[in-house]
Design a protein around this motif. Structure first.
Motif, PDB file in Angstrom:
ATOM      1  N   LYS A  51       3.513   4.407  -7.620  1.00 32.87           N
ATOM      2  CA  LYS A  51       4.667   3.651  -8.085  1.00 32.87           C
ATOM      3  C   LYS A  51       5.886   4.028  -7.256  1.00 32.87           C
ATOM      4  CE  LYS A  51       3.314   3.246 -12.963  1.00 32.87           C
ATOM      5  NZ  LYS A  51       3.688   3.574 -14.371  1.00 32.87           N
ATOM      6  N   SER A  52       6.696   3.022  -6.943  1.00 33.76           N
ATOM      7  CA  SER A  52       7.935   3.299  -6.208  1.00 33.76           C
ATOM      8  C   SER A  52       9.023   2.348  -6.672  1.00 33.76           C
ATOM      9  CB  SER A  52       7.724   3.156  -4.704  1.00 33.76           C
ATOM     10  OG  SER A  52       7.463   1.802  -4.356  1.00 33.76           O
ATOM     11  N   THR A  53      10.251   2.794  -6.515  1.00 35.10           N
ATOM     12  CA  THR A  53      11.416   1.974  -6.846  1.00 35.10           C
ATOM     13  C   THR A  53      12.365   1.971  -5.659  1.00 35.10           C
ATOM     14  OG1 THR A  53      11.248   2.539  -9.188  1.00 35.10           O
ATOM     15  CG2 THR A  53      13.347   1.652  -8.427  1.00 35.10           C
ATOM     16  N   LYS A  54      12.740   0.784  -5.211  1.00 39.02           N
ATOM     17  CA  LYS A  54      13.674   0.662  -4.103  1.00 39.02           C
ATOM     18  C   LYS A  54      14.536  -0.568  -4.317  1.00 39.02           C
ATOM     19  CE  LYS A  54      13.958   0.699   0.954  1.00 39.02           C
ATOM     20  NZ  LYS A  54      13.201   0.762   2.237  1.00 39.02           N
ATOM     21  N   ASN A  55      15.850  -0.346  -4.311  1.00 36.84           N
ATOM     22  CA  ASN A  55      16.812  -1.428  -4.527  1.00 36.84           C
ATOM     23  C   ASN A  55      16.537  -2.171  -5.840  1.00 36.84           C
ATOM     24  OD1 ASN A  55      18.018  -0.858  -2.019  1.00 36.84           O
ATOM     25  ND2 ASN A  55      16.566  -2.209  -0.947  1.00 36.84           N
ATOM     26  N   GLY A  56      16.094  -1.428  -6.820  1.00 30.49           N
ATOM     27  CA  GLY A  56      15.846  -2.026  -8.127  1.00 30.49           C
ATOM     28  C   GLY A  56      14.488  -2.683  -8.281  1.00 30.49           C
ATOM     29  N   TRP A  57      13.733  -2.769  -7.182  1.00 25.09           N
ATOM     30  CA  TRP A  57      12.391  -3.356  -7.237  1.00 25.09           C
ATOM     31  C   TRP A  57      11.376  -2.268  -7.567  1.00 25.09           C
ATOM     32  CZ3 TRP A  57      11.452  -8.442  -7.217  1.00 25.09           C
ATOM     33  CH2 TRP A  57      12.431  -9.289  -6.719  1.00 25.09           C
ATOM     34  N   ASN A  58      10.590  -2.506  -8.605  1.00 17.97           N
ATOM     35  CA  ASN A  58       9.545  -1.568  -9.030  1.00 17.97           C
ATOM     36  C   ASN A  58       8.195  -2.075  -8.536  1.00 17.97           C
ATOM     37  OD1 ASN A  58      11.379   0.036 -10.791  1.00 17.97           O
ATOM     38  ND2 ASN A  58      11.447  -1.883 -11.955  1.00 17.97           N
ATOM     39  N   THR A  59       7.498  -1.240  -7.787  1.00 16.11           N
ATOM     40  CA  THR A  59       6.205  -1.622  -7.236  1.00 16.11           C
ATOM     41  C   THR A  59       5.136  -0.658  -7.727  1.00 16.11           C
ATOM     42  OG1 THR A  59       7.259  -2.501  -5.241  1.00 16.11           O
ATOM     43  CG2 THR A  59       4.895  -2.060  -5.130  1.00 16.11           C
ATOM     44  N   ASP A  60       4.031  -1.201  -8.166  1.00 14.27           N
ATOM     45  CA  ASP A  60       2.903  -0.399  -8.669  1.00 14.27           C
ATOM     46  C   ASP A  60       1.637  -0.916  -7.972  1.00 14.27           C
ATOM     47  OD1 ASP A  60       0.841   0.825 -10.040  1.00 14.27           O
ATOM     48  OD2 ASP A  60       1.673   0.456 -12.026  1.00 14.27           O
ATOM     49  N   VAL A  61       1.032  -0.058  -7.160  1.00 12.13           N
ATOM     50  CA  VAL A  61      -0.190  -0.408  -6.435  1.00 12.13           C
ATOM     51  C   VAL A  61      -1.293   0.527  -6.916  1.00 12.13           C
ATOM     52  CG1 VAL A  61      -1.285  -0.654  -4.185  1.00 12.13           C
ATOM     53  CG2 VAL A  61       1.153  -1.136  -4.441  1.00 12.13           C
ATOM     54  N   SER A  62      -2.436  -0.022  -7.277  1.00 12.11           N
ATOM     55  CA  SER A  62      -3.492   0.829  -7.822  1.00 12.11           C
ATOM     56  C   SER A  62      -4.875   0.318  -7.442  1.00 12.11           C
ATOM     57  CB  SER A  62      -3.388   0.905  -9.348  1.00 12.11           C
ATOM     58  OG  SER A  62      -3.619  -0.358  -9.941  1.00 12.11           O
ATOM     59  N   LEU A  63      -5.840   1.241  -7.492  1.00 11.17           N
ATOM     60  CA  LEU A  63      -7.253   0.923  -7.303  1.00 11.17           C
ATOM     61  C   LEU A  63      -8.016   1.533  -8.466  1.00 11.17           C
ATOM     62  CD1 LEU A  63      -9.659  -0.151  -5.620  1.00 11.17           C
ATOM     63  CD2 LEU A  63      -9.718   2.083  -4.494  1.00 11.17           C
ATOM     64  N   THR A  64      -8.822   0.723  -9.120  1.00 11.97           N
ATOM     65  CA  THR A  64      -9.588   1.162 -10.286  1.00 11.97           C
ATOM     66  C   THR A  64     -11.061   0.888 -10.047  1.00 11.97           C
ATOM     67  OG1 THR A  64      -7.775   0.728 -11.824  1.00 11.97           O
ATOM     68  CG2 THR A  64      -9.977   0.789 -12.760  1.00 11.97           C
ATOM     69  N   THR A  65     -11.887   1.815 -10.461  1.00 15.28           N
ATOM     70  CA  THR A  65     -13.324   1.596 -10.452  1.00 15.28           C
ATOM     71  C   THR A  65     -13.889   2.032 -11.790  1.00 15.28           C
ATOM     72  OG1 THR A  65     -15.406   2.014  -9.277  1.00 15.28           O
ATOM     73  CG2 THR A  65     -13.892   3.863  -9.496  1.00 15.28           C
ATOM     74  N   VAL A  92     -11.339  -2.801  -8.952  1.00 13.65           N
ATOM     75  CA  VAL A  92     -10.179  -3.628  -9.264  1.00 13.65           C
ATOM     76  C   VAL A  92      -8.981  -3.118  -8.471  1.00 13.65           C
ATOM     77  CG1 VAL A  92      -8.727  -4.596 -11.083  1.00 13.65           C
ATOM     78  CG2 VAL A  92     -11.071  -3.869 -11.610  1.00 13.65           C
ATOM     79  N   GLY A  93      -8.374  -3.999  -7.723  1.00 19.41           N
ATOM     80  CA  GLY A  93      -7.136  -3.672  -7.026  1.00 19.41           C
ATOM     81  C   GLY A  93      -5.977  -4.435  -7.640  1.00 19.41           C
ATOM     82  N   ASN A  94      -4.876  -3.742  -7.926  1.00 16.75           N
ATOM     83  CA  ASN A  94      -3.713  -4.368  -8.548  1.00 16.75           C
ATOM     84  C   ASN A  94      -2.450  -4.099  -7.744  1.00 16.75           C
ATOM     85  OD1 ASN A  94      -5.504  -3.565 -11.191  1.00 16.75           O
ATOM     86  ND2 ASN A  94      -4.365  -5.462 -11.506  1.00 16.75           N
TER      87      ASN A  94
END
Length: 904
Positions: A414-428, A481-483
């Motif tokens: 998870k990261s936050t930059k300029n108010g944008w929240n990004t969540d990148v994940s891989l699930t198995t 699953v990639g999100n």
């Protein structure tokens, strides 16, 4: 999994410097412990959260300042001057952290009383207070719209019990762990049991001690989360505590002296450097067999098996239950779970979790009595299951053993930059089930050329040469699953969320050994193996995209809209949407809310590709072997079975939430769910004298509507203690087929239907018409007391083969649970739970459908008798208590459970 574990280890390795340890308890100004308070060492990312008792433990630098923050309370800073630091937070808005939910929106979290959607939030303390041995059974006695039952003598169904929300079956509730999709089980329920024709996740595999809270969204959510969320979403939030640990010892037994349970669970955590944490749980348990067979009726046995009355009566005199082992199977389980993360700085975080579960279940098939499997017809049985003499042979009972492996893992950033929240994940995640049948036989006579041998005296492969242990194969399912999820508060009023999901699914059917499926008697007696032709590997992938917008038109008026597009490689695409709104007034004391949405559920790989032979109880015929053809086979095309398509749904929910003060809350919600092209596993259809098959088909439209109520009052001072009350309920207004059955033309041509009265009852009326949970808890010094009463409403069933003039009806019953806990010290707690205190058992009766039914019950019918009908629906009394269908709570009677929890 080994590579995944190594990656987690490398990501968390860092140096740990000497620090001062501080511990304490956080409470509100009324003296209530606050679970989930965030505690951070000021100026660092070193932090923990309080446990269910408000306790915390953290290592900090000498002279450090701790910052205590909790939603709805004033932030508090305290300088560490001692090893013990207890604090009291002052309340601002009366909104506890466990009331703030992340489920049901892809933008900002909301409160469960002021959210636009109906959401239940259960803490770990709520779950453990039930005294139930597993997570799914704890939910049964906490959530009125949630139901699960344990089914006897149903082969692989004994490995995991079907569950459902709002009577919609297990496949229409999506399970998330920390917001990420959990894998489905590899099992599709094919027996006559709740959930028939469907599959779901193995939620019993999740150790209760690893759970911080559970958020259950009781509303369609396909637009937010994709397929399988027609009835709702269950989001399991794992513990994050990095300092406090505990070990729990559990034991229990039924009032009949069987079903002994033993278990030990360890939950602990640790900081990893100054920026990371890890929390882990290890749980081992074993439950012994609990047997509740019925008394078998001799006349029914004589009629069904054409047996000599003297032989039947002699055997039943020896074994009144006909040797049946019918109840809760022996189960052993080992569960491992880890949850952790690293806060690199205030804007970047890595997180992960992983779990592995092994479960072994030993259950039994129906006893093969000596007049059912006769030594006269098969002389070798005296050698296989006796000492060689005909007199020594007393039949045999095949065993069914299942080995289940279930795992899931997620790693994300998870990261936050300029108010944008990004969540990148891989699930198995995956689930594998392998079966073993023992103490059985292959009754087929086959000569050296592989042909059926008519004379048992010929040179044959089976008969006396049959194995008695078989490996009939099994199933496996896994997904990847990639999100990518991105969100931002564009202004104080407008929030935006969007993202995508890519998922690949793999389903495999393992072939059994040769003896388990070959021969003119279909292989192993009781459970036939998977043939090579019915086995194989199958896969698909899908891509989903969504957009979510939330607008606070005013401080009180919220509107939320979501649209989602999904494209599957095997059946096509779907576009669904959701609109919800909420309006608050009277200083947030009253909330009105509503939502309207469309949804979908893709046919599972299990439903598309499962093909098998199986033994089933057919009233009046005993155990018979029937076939199930898969949806893409040549047999399906030849029988006119159409290809499966997705289910489509329309959901409407409207409700009100009341919170007049910080101690009282009430929500009432109406729901209406229409499902089109609902996938069902139909009745076996006889297309010709040599072709009788069952199959999956988009067979019906359905309509389900009802009302949910949840209310609670806490902090009522009585004497020297505090009391809290809660009541919740679900009442079903509609649960029925909506319109005519959608029979394929080939089925209409032979004047049959994929849905008969039995299937219709299994899908709809075999669920409680209403369920009410009322409870109270009282804290007095070191003692805690809980009393819960769960009322299960009536259910109706139409067993196959019984008279159309009758129905089976399970009566309304109330189950009472009592819990007593004693905190001997700050670290040691002893708890005793008596579940089903009054030893209430499900009770069913025949009810007349018409005047002819009344004659049957009055004993004046010249066609049939009540005893004959009883024999039909209970297999001559074998299932008089542990019956197949329609019951909805444990049939084992009173359970005593004792636990000892030690904190460290």
């Amino acid at each position: 999994m080994k590579k995944f574990a190594l990656l987690l280890f490398l990501l968390n390795v860092s140096f740990v410097f000497a620090q001062q340890q501080v511990s304490g308890v956080v409470k509100d100004n009324t003296g209530n412990a606050l679970p989930g308070v965030n505690i951070v060492e000021k100026g660092t990312q070193n932090g923990v959260s309080t446990d269910m008792d408000g306790a915390y433990k953290i290592k900090v630098k000498e002279g450090a300042t701790l910052v205590f923050s909790y939603v709805g309370f004033s932030k508090l800073e305290k300088v560490v001057t001692d090893a013990t630091l207890n604090v009291v937070l002052s309340e601002e808005g009366g909104q506890n952290l466990d009331e703030v939910v992340v489920t049901g929106t892809r933008t900002a979290p909301r409160s469960n009383t002021t959210s636009a959607l109906p959401i239940d939030v259960l803490s770990s303390k709520d779950l453990t207070s039930t005294g139930q041995a597993s997570f799914d059974k704890a939910l049964q006695y906490k959530i009125p719209s949630f139901n699960t039952v344990q089914t006897p003598v149903n082969d692989a169904t004994s490995l995991l019990d079907p569950y459902e929300i709002r009577n919609m079956g297990p496949s229409r509730t999506l399970i998330l762990i920390n917001g990420k999709r959990k894998n489905m089980s590899s099992l599709v329920y094919t027996q006559t049991s709740p959930g028939r024709g469907e599959t779901g996740s193995d939620i019993s595999a999740i150790p209760t001690d690893a759970i911080e809270r559970v958020e259950i969204l009781r509303d369609g959510a396909s637009a937010q989360y994709g397929s399988d969320a027609i009835a709702g979403v269950m989001n399991i939030i794992l513990k994050k505590n990095a300092s406090l640990g505990s070990v729990t010892l559990r034991t229990g037994i039924t009032s009949e002296g069987d079903g002994e349970m033993y278990g030990v669970s360890l939950n602990n955590g640790s900081t990893v450097g100054n920026k990371g944490f890890i929390n882990y749980t290890v749980d081992f348990s074993k439950v012994a067999l609990a047997n509740r067979p019925g008394k078998v009726n001799a006349d029914g046995e004589i009629a069904d098996f054409g047996a000599n009355p003297a032989d039947v009566n002699a055997f039943l005199a020896l074994k009144p239950d006909a040797g049946n082992v019918n109840g809760s199977p022996e189960t052993a389980a080992a569960k491992f779970l880890v949850n952790g993360g690293v806060d690199y700085n205030e804007n970047n975080q890595m997180y992960y979790n992983a779990a592995y579960v092994y479960k072994k279940v030993n259950s039994f098939a129906n006893y093969r009595t000596p007049y059912w499997r006769s030594v006269d017809a098969m002389p070798y049985l005296a050698t296989l299951f006796g000492n060689g003499t005909a007199a020594s042979y007393q039949g045999y009972v095949p065993t069914f053993e299942g080995d289940l492996n279930d795992y899931n893992a997620t790693i994300g950033y998870k990261s936050t930059k300029n108010g944008w929240n990004t969540d990148v994940s891989l699930t198995t995640g995956g689930n594998t089930q392998i079966y073993t049948v023992s103490n059985s036989q292959n009754r087929s006579f086959i000569d050296d050329n592989g042909n059926d041998a008519k004379d048992p005296g010929e040179n044959f492969l089976y008969g006396i040469n049959t194995p008695i242990t078989f490996k009939p194969g099994g199933t496996s399912f896994n997904h990847y699953v990639g999100n990518i999820d991105i969100s931002k508060n564009l202004s104080d009023q407008l929030s935006l969320g969007f993202g995508s999901e890519f998922r690949t699914e793999n389903f495999e059917i393992f072939a059994g050994d040769l003896a388990s499926y070959t021969g003119n008697r279909s292989g192993a007696d009781s459970f036939q193996g998977n043939t090579p032709e019915n086995s194989g590997k199958f896969n698909r992938y899908n891509l989903g995209l969504y957009l979510d917008v939330a607008l606070d038109i005013t401080e009180d008026f919220l509107v939320n809209g979501t649209v989602r597009y999904e494209d599957y490689s095997d059946f096509g695409s779907a576009t669904v949407w959701k609109a919800s709104t909420r309006y608050k007034f009277s200083d947030d004391k009253i909330t009105l809310r509503a939502s309207l949405s469309t949804g979908f559920r893709a046919p599972s790989l299990h439903q598309i590709y499962t093909q098998k032979s199986q033994s089933s109880f057919v009233p009046g015929q005993g155990i018979v072997v029937q076939g199930l053809i898969n949806n893409v086979s040549s047999a399906a095309r030849a029988s006119g079975v159409p290809k499966l398509d997705s289910e489509k749904s329309t959901n409407f929910t409207a409700g009100i939430g009341l919170k007049p003060n910080k101690n009282f809350n009430l929500t009432i919600d109406y729901y209406n769910i229409k499902v089109e092209d609902r996938i069902v596993l139909g009745n076996p259809i006889t297309f010709s004298p040599t072709n009788t098959s069952a199959f999956f088909v988009n067979g019906i439209d359905s309509r389900t509507s009802g009302i949910d109520l949840v209310a609670g009052y806490k902090n009522l001072i009585i004497g020297s203690g505090k009391m809290g009350f809660n009541i919740s309920g679900n009442y079903t207004l509609q649960n029925e087929i909506d319109g005519p059955v959608k029979n394929p033309a080939s089925v209409v041509a032979v004047n049959q239907s994929v849905i008969d009265k039995t299937q219709e009852a299994l899908l709809f009326t075999s669920r409680p018409q209403f369920k009410i949970i009322g409870g109270a808890e009282y804290e007095l010094g070191k003692f805690g007391f809980t009393l819960n009463n769960t009322v299960f409403g009536p259910t109706k069933f139409k067993n196959a083969g019984m008279s159309n003039d009758l129905r089976v009806e399970f009566l309304t019953k109330m189950v009472t649970d009592l819990g007593v806990s004693y905190s001997a010290s700050d670290k040691l707690t002893l708890a005793l739970n008596v579940n089903n205190l009054l030893n209430v058992l499900p009770e069913w009766k025949f009810k007349a459908e018409n005047a002819d039914g009344t004659k049957i019950l009055n004993g004046t019918s010249t066609v049939t008798s009540e005893r004959e009908q009883f024999n039909l629906v209970t297999f001559n009394g074998r299932y008089s208590q542990m019956t197949y269908d329609g019951y909805h709570f444990s049939q084992l009677g009173t359970m005593f459970n004792l636990s000892l929890n030690y904190k460290f």
